[in-house]
Enzyme design. Structure first.
Site, PDB file in Angstrom:
ATOM      1  N   VAL A  17       0.535  -1.295  -0.178  1.00  0.00           N
ATOM      2  CA  VAL A  17       0.200  -0.130   0.318  1.00  0.00           C
ATOM      3  C   VAL A  17       1.155   1.330   0.348  1.00  0.00           C
ATOM      4  O   VAL A  17       0.647   2.348   0.470  1.00  0.00           O
ATOM      5  CB  VAL A  17      -1.104  -0.685   1.169  1.00  0.00           C
ATOM      6  CG1 VAL A  17      -1.797  -0.930   1.297  1.00  0.00           C
ATOM      7  CG2 VAL A  17      -0.230  -0.367   2.354  1.00  0.00           C
ATOM      8  N   HIS A  18       1.928   0.986  -0.135  1.00  0.00           N
ATOM      9  CA  HIS A  18       3.249   2.100  -0.481  1.00  0.00           C
ATOM     10  C   HIS A  18       3.471   2.621  -1.246  1.00  0.00           C
ATOM     11  O   HIS A  18       4.906   1.716  -1.372  1.00  0.00           O
ATOM     12  CB  HIS A  18       4.232   2.122   1.356  1.00  0.00           C
ATOM     13  CG  HIS A  18       3.344   2.400   2.580  1.00  0.00           C
ATOM     14  ND1 HIS A  18       4.251   0.879   3.784  1.00  0.00           N
ATOM     15  CD2 HIS A  18       1.875   3.006   2.996  1.00  0.00           C
ATOM     16  CE1 HIS A  18       3.259   1.763   4.520  1.00  0.00           C
ATOM     17  NE2 HIS A  18       1.789   1.960   4.257  1.00  0.00           N
ATOM     18  N   LEU A  19       3.664   3.110  -2.203  1.00  0.00           N
ATOM     19  CA  LEU A  19       3.914   3.452  -3.451  1.00  0.00           C
ATOM     20  C   LEU A  19       4.463   4.909  -3.855  1.00  0.00           C
ATOM     21  O   LEU A  19       4.507   5.360  -2.742  1.00  0.00           O
ATOM     22  CB  LEU A  19       3.534   3.429  -4.846  1.00  0.00           C
ATOM     23  CG  LEU A  19       2.846   1.566  -4.471  1.00  0.00           C
ATOM     24  CD1 LEU A  19       0.940   1.769  -4.286  1.00  0.00           C
ATOM     25  CD2 LEU A  19       2.778   0.741  -5.768  1.00  0.00           C
TER      26      LEU A  19
END
Lengths: 108, 477
Positions: free
Chosen positions: B413-415
Site C-alpha cells: 500500500v506504500h508506493l
C-alpha cells in the site's frame, strides 16, 4: 465474465451458499473483473480463453462435467506454472471475500 | 449526456487531493493564493462507509483495489480514488521520516535544504494541524499481543502514533484530508472539484498553458479546460508519472518506483480478537529495512489470507473470530516502472524484486512467525501457496525454502519515488523543491518525489515534503 471465469467461480464458491448467495458472489466477481485496469483485464481474459479451450471443447462434445472442472481448479491452485496459479488465486480471492463480506448468512 | 465544455481560470491548480495535494492546497490557500483542486474520484463523507469494507473498496479505491505491478512475483497494490485520496482508506498510522534516511537522501540525490531538522519543522506543523496522537487507553488485543511477543523475544516494539483525534471517552476519529486540510483550504478560499479526471497538460514554450480534463456532474459529463499560472500534480506515485507521460514529459519520470512489499500471515489464537481496526504496535527491531505489524482483519480479509496458504482453510475460518492478519514489510532494493501506454486508461506498472528482496521477505516471514508464536498463536497460515501451516517454532525453518518467486503472494500500500527530487538530473524528474525539469510552472507534490522507500508509513514524509515545497513556492513566486 467469460465462460471459464464463470465455471471457476462455480467451482470455488462454497456449496453451502444458497442460490441467492451464489448469485451475489458471481455478480461481485463480474463487477470486480470489469473494474480492473484494462491491460490486466485483457491478460486475465486471454488466460480464460487459453485455459478454457480444452474444457470448452469437452463441453461442446458433451463430455464436460462439474466434478472434472472442480478437480482441475484444485490442481490449478498449486500449479507450478505461475500464471495458472495466479489466475485461480485472483478469482478465489474475489469469491472468498464476497462470500464472507456480502453473503455470510445466505446458506442453504 | 455530454456537453462540449467549460473553462476555469485559477492562479494555482492542484491535481489530486490526497496527503500531498491537500497539504499543498492548504498551505497555498493560507498563503493567499487563488487555489483550485481537482480530484478524479467523488467526495464521500468519511462516515458514509465502514472502514476496510467491501463497500469502501467499491467506492473509494481505484479499480476496487484490484491493481498489480507486473513482475515475478506480481505485487498487488491499492490506491485511493476519492477526495482525500489514500488518507481516506489507510490505517492512519503516522511516522516521521527516519533521521538517517533524510540525511543520506539529501546527499545521495543532491537535494538542497533537505535534512532531518528542516523536515521535522514541517512535520511538527503537520502533526499540529492534523492531530497526531497515541491511543489514550490500553491497546486492543490484536495489537497488544504483538508487544507481548516482542517482549518475550527481547525485540523492540513501539506503538505508532496515528492521525486520530480522541474524545473524552477514548473514541478515535481518523483525521483524513476531508476532515482536516481540505476544509481548511476551502475556508481560505480554495475550490475543490470532485469527479474530474485530468487527461493531459497542454504545454507551450516550456510552460503548461492549459489542463484538459473531463468532469461528471449529476451523471452528465463535460470537457473542462483549466488555465492556471502554476500547476501542482499531486496524484500519487502511479497517476502522477502517468499524467506527465501522457502530456509528453518523460525524462526521469516513472522509472524509479519503489514499494514496501508485504508478506502476510493469518494467525489463529486460542482467544477471540478485535477486528474493527488495524493494530498500532509495530516491531521495529529490524527497521528500517524490515518492519512487522498488523493488517485489516475483517472476516473477508481473514478468509482471503487463509485461502492464500491452503485449500483446506474452511475449518480455520469457522473460528475466524480467533484469527487476525499480520504482515512483514521490507524496504526493497528492487525498482519498478510506471508507463502510460497510448490507448490504455490505466498505466502499466512493473516491479522487479531482487534476490536480496526475496531473502529479506523470507526472513521477515520467519520473524513474523516467531513473534506470533511467542504471543500465543496456535496456527500460522502464510501468504505462500502451499506454504506449510506452522503450529510450533520447529516448523518455521520450512518457510525459508517456501518463499519462492512462484509461490509467494505479495501486496503493498506504500508506493513512492516515481518522480524523484534532487539536483542530479540524471536520477531525478524534479528539482529539490518538486519543480519538473524543463517546465517552468509545473511542480509535483506527492509520494512520487520521495527519493526512496522510507521503510515506514510514508504519509508523514509526503506531507512534510509537500508543505516544505509549498512554502518555497510562496517565497519564490
Amino acid at each position: 465474465m467469460l465462460w471459464l471465469e464463470r465455471e471457476v467461480v462455480a467451482s470455488l464458491v462454497s456449496p453451502e451458499l444458497d442460490d441467492e448467495g451464489r448469485s451475489v458472489v458471481e455478480r461481485y466477481v463480474d463487477e470486480s473483473l470489469q473494474s480492473m485496469p484494462d491491460h490486466l483485464r485483457a491478460g486475465v481474459a486471454a488466460e480464460s480463453l487459453v485455459f478454457g479451450a480444452w474444457p470448452r471443447l469437452q463441453d461442446a462434445l458433451g463430455r464436460y462435467d462439474r466434478r472434472s472442472m472442480d478437480a482441475r481448479v484444485e490442481r490449478w491452485k498449486t500449479s507450478r506454472f505461475d500464471p495458472v496459479r495466479q489466475y485461480v488465486r485472483l478469482i478465489q480471492s474475489l469469491v472468498v471475500f464476497a462470500e464472507h463480506e456480502l453473503a455470510p448468512g445466505m446458506t442453504r | 449526456m455530454r456537453s462540449s465544455g467549460a473553462s476555469i481560470d485559477t492562479e494555482v491548480l492542484v491535481i489530486g487531493s490526497g496527503a500531498g495535494g491537500a497539504a499543498t492546497a492548504s498551505t497555498l490557500a493560507a498563503g493567499g493564493r487563488d487555489v483550485t483542486v481537482v480530484e478524479e474520484g467523488p467526495w464521500i463523507d468519511p462516515d458514509a462507509v465502514e472502514p476496510f469494507s467491501l463497500e469502501e473498496m467499491a467506492t473509494k479505491y481505484r479499480h476496487r483495489g484490484l491493481a498489480a505491478a507486473l513482475g515475478n512475483p506480481a505485487i498487488a497494490f491499492a490506491e485511493g480514488r476519492c477526495v482525500g485520496g489514500s488518507t481516506e482508506i489507510n490505517s492512519g498510522l503516522y511516522h516521521r521520516l527516519p533521521e538517517t534516511l533524510a540525511e543520506s537522501w539529501g546527499k545521495e540525490y543532491a537535494i538542497d535544504e533537505f535534512n532531518a531538522r528542516t523536515l521535522d519543522t514541517y512535520a511538527q506543523r503537520i502533526e499540529a494541524e492534523l492531530t497526531v496522537s497515541r491511543l489514550p487507553g490500553a491497546p486492543p488485543p490484536s495489537s497488544a499481543l504483538l508487544e507481548r511477543g516482542a517482549t518475550k523475544l527481547g525485540w523492540q516494539a513501539v506503538e505508532y502514533e496515528r492521525v486520530f483525534r480522541y474524545d473524552a471517552a477514548g473514541r478515535g476519529v481518523k483525521q483524513t484530508m476531508t476532515r482536516t486540510l481540505l476544509p481548511r483550504a476551502m475556508k481560505a478560499g480554495a475550490k475543490v472539484i470532485p469527479n474530474c479526471r485530468v487527461r493531459r497538460l497542454v504545454r507551450r514554450d516550456g510552460r503548461v498553458i492549459a489542463v484538459r480534463g473531463r468532469r461528471t456532474v449529476n451523471g452528465a459529463t463535460e470537457d473542462l479546460t483549466i488555465r492556471a499560472d502554476h500547476v501542482f500534480v499531486c496524484a500519487g506515485a502511479i497517476q502522477t508519472p502517468a499524467l506527465l507521460q501522457r502530456s509528453g514529459i518523460r525524462a526521469g519520470i516513472g522509472s524509479g518506483l519503489k514499494v514496501h512489499p508485504m508478506i502476510k500471515i493469518a494467525a489463529r489464537f486460542p482467544h477471540p480478537l478485535d477486528h474493527g481496526g488495524v493494530p498500532m504496535q509495530v516491531i521495529t527491531e529490524f527497521g528500517p529495512n524490515l518492519s512487522i505489524g498488523g493488517s485489516a482483519s475483517r472476516r473477508g480479509q481473514i478468509a482471503m489470507a487463509l485461502a492464500d496458504a491452503t485449500s483446506d482453510y474452511r475449518h480455520a475460518l469457522e473460528d475466524w473470530e480467533h484469527v487476525s492478519v499480520y504482515y512483514a514489510a521490507i524496504r526493497s532494493e528492487g525498482r519498478g516502472r510506471v508507463v502510460a501506454v497510448p490507448g490504455l486508461r490505466a498505466p502499466v506498472v512493473t516491479y522487479r524484486l531482487t534476490e536480496g528482496d526475496m531473502s529479506r521477505l523470507a526472513r521477515g516471514l520467519v520473524h513474523l512467525g516467531e513473534v506470533l508464536l511467542a504471543s500465543g498463536a496456535t496456527e500460522l497460515y502464510p501468504s505462500v501457496a502451499d506454504g506449510p501451516i506452522v503450529r510450533g517454532p520447529e516448523g518455521l525453518a520450512a518457510w525459508w525454502d517456501a518463499v519462492t518467486r512462484n509461490r509467494t503472494n505479495l501486496m503493498t500500500v506504500h508506493l513512492t519515488s516515481s518522480v524523484r527530487m534532487g539536483e542530479d538530473r540524471s536520477r531525478t524528474g524534479a528539482d529539490s523543491f518538486g519543480r519538473v525539469w524543463g517546465i517552468e510552472n509545473l511542480r509535483v507534490g506527492d509520494a512520487s518525489l520521495v527519493p526512496d522507500a522510507p521503510g515506514v508509513n510514508p504519509q508523514g514524509t509526503i506531507m512534510a515534503i509537500a508543505a516544505r515545497n509549498s512554502d518555497q513556492f510562496l517565497s519564490a513566486t
